[in-house]
Design an enzyme around this catalytic site. Sequence first.
Site, PDB file in Angstrom:
ATOM      1  N   HIS A  79       0.820  -1.219   0.000  1.00 52.54           N
ATOM      2  CA  HIS A  79       0.000   0.000   0.000  1.00 52.54           C
ATOM      3  C   HIS A  79       0.854   1.270   0.000  1.00 52.54           C
ATOM      4  CE1 HIS A  79       0.261   0.132   4.523  1.00 52.54           C
ATOM      5  NE2 HIS A  79       0.144   1.414   4.301  1.00 52.54           N
ATOM      6  N   ASP A 130      -0.175  -7.641   1.791  1.00 59.27           N
ATOM      7  CA  ASP A 130       0.383  -6.283   1.734  1.00 59.27           C
ATOM      8  C   ASP A 130       1.916  -6.303   1.868  1.00 59.27           C
ATOM      9  OD1 ASP A 130       0.518  -3.565   1.638  1.00 59.27           O
ATOM     10  OD2 ASP A 130      -0.474  -3.188   3.560  1.00 59.27           O
ATOM     11  N   SER A 228       3.871   2.578   8.375  1.00 63.65           N
ATOM     12  CA  SER A 228       3.590   1.548   7.371  1.00 63.65           C
ATOM     13  C   SER A 228       4.837   1.027   6.684  1.00 63.65           C
ATOM     14  CB  SER A 228       2.662   2.123   6.308  1.00 63.65           C
ATOM     15  OG  SER A 228       1.374   2.159   6.812  1.00 63.65           O
TER      16      SER A 228
END
Length: 303
Positions: A79, A130, A228
């Site tokens: 992402h 992911d 992230s």
Amino acid sequence: MEFKAPLLFVSALCLSALTSPQDSCGQRRLAATPGWSRIVGGREAPEGAWPWQVSIQIRSRHHCSGTIVSSLWVLTATHCFHKFLGISRRHFRVLAGLRVLSAPGGQTQVRSISAVKMHEDYDDVTSDNDVTLLLLSSPFNFTDHVQPACTPQNVTHEINLNFSHCFISGWGSTQYKGRLVNRLQEAEVELIDRRTCNLITWYDGFITENMICAGLESGAADSCQGDSGGPLQCYSEDEDRFYVVGVTSFGYECGLPLRPGVYARTSRFAGWLKTSQAASASAAHRAKLTLISGLLSAALLLL
Ligand code: 4AZ
């Protein structure tokens, strides 16, 4: 005739350096063994505590984190990339050996990205799969401040490692909708089993087998926006080293009770990690290998 032996020796040395797998991983030379006291919330990471942690930057601004898994490869979240493919790769940089974003310092190594290998089955609705691998333009030099983390060989291996302490780290915000922080933060978290994390009062069935939850039930320690792609790293006492067990993926806001951070479970991607790295060895790397093999053959012929 006397030059044959040195030629053979140098060629063999280069060949082994280029082809042998990384046998040292997950060790930090500057920081001590993890302490036994619980860390509530985040705190500043000591120097050299997370030498595999990198900052992925767009136009010199921190965008996401990542984990060094070998000298040429960084593991991060899909992402972080799939909505940013419109931005030219030359605007991206990967910084290792960094603690203070505004003050990189002499230990910092900067590389550009020569390939982005996103997981083919990434689902941007469910966040399943992911994980993304970044191939660096040139390898990192391993130092006290720059080291690779270990990756589990499969789910059984991950379970058998019997981790005693897990940590998250990053420059992400310390509260939901907050700002990035300048100094690398760390927090101790607990792995939360999938059954608990999928309870109606938690994530209500949203957690797939490719995800692992980590945090504290109270929400006191968590990752947040800007973290992230970075590591959920766990310490194996038996082996005295750290494994990257998760890649920071998502969560409902940050630091809420019953809403821990959700991480892509690296043990589920061991095969993918292996084949992706093997399939995409850089052209430069292959060229170097060809050259050295040529040298080696020439030396052998002369013998
Ligand atoms: C994010 O937006 C994010 N609390 C990362 C981790 C978590 C929430 C949001 C987990 O990058």
